[in-house]
Design a protein around this motif. Structure first.
Motif: not given
Length: 206
Positions: A6-9, A128-131
């Protein structure tokens, strides 16, 4: 709190909303980078695509061997590019599509999934965090080049900081701390970083 799909989105949606109405200026330098705003957006799309395919393939010893190259001397090496005739709207659609790919892969990857990264083999949360980090800090670069305001949510920045920079003591401004951690800002008690790396591997349990 973990960094999630959800954070990526969210990071992608906020970026699309911030730049969606900007038609001109995409060939200006992106902040202090040697790349243009257009090239920097392509670089972000490329990162999102790469992270998704890397953890999706669970390639543990090397990068997935996609072909890539720079379109001009000094430009970023890219697998993913946007057709110039599609304009800024098409460019942002490429970013959005690559973000959706990473979001989907992170959401469905099993907890034990691992893949190679030069800063350490990562799990789905790490990718995800890197993205998200790539999206936020490069949106900062693009915003500087386009003359657009950009301020991501503090809680999102705090989660990314905790996941990728566990050695960095945050301040009461997680966004500015993330910019400092990636060499983009000064802090009152800390000189600007000229070298940095993040922790892409899983955080050991306490």
């Amino acid at each position: 709190m973990p960094v999630t799909a959800d954070d990526v989105d969210l990071s992608v949606r906020l970026t699309i909303e911030a730049f969606g109405g900007v038609a001109d200026g995409w060939d200006a330098p992106a902040g202090t980078l040697e790349w243009t705003c257009w090239e920097t957006a392509e670089h972000v799309a490329d990162d999102l695509f790469f992270y998704a395919t890397q953890i999706g393939a669970r390639a543990l010893r090397h990068a997935v061997p996609f072909g890539y190259g720079a379109l001009r001397e000094g430009g970023p090496d890219l697998t993913i590019t946007a057709r110039r005739e599609a304009g800024p709207a098409g460019l942002l659609q490429v970013v959005e599509a690559c973000g959706a790919l990473l979001t989907a892969v992170v959401r469905t990857a099993p907890p034990e999934a691992r893949a190679h990264h030069v800063f350490g083999d990562g799990d789905a949360e790490g990718f995800a965090a890197m993205g998200v980090a790539e999206m936020l800090v490069h949106a900062h670069d693009i915003a500087a080049g386009l003359g657009v305001g950009w301020q991501p949510p503090a809680d999102l920045c705090a989660r990314v900081l905790a996941r990728l920079f566990p050695d960095v003591t945050s301040t009461d401004d997680p966004w500015r701390t993330l910019l400092w951690a990636t060499g983009r800002d000064d802090l009152p008690d800390r000189p600007r970083r000229t070298e940095w790396r993040w922790h892409s591997g899983p955080i050991p349990a306490a």
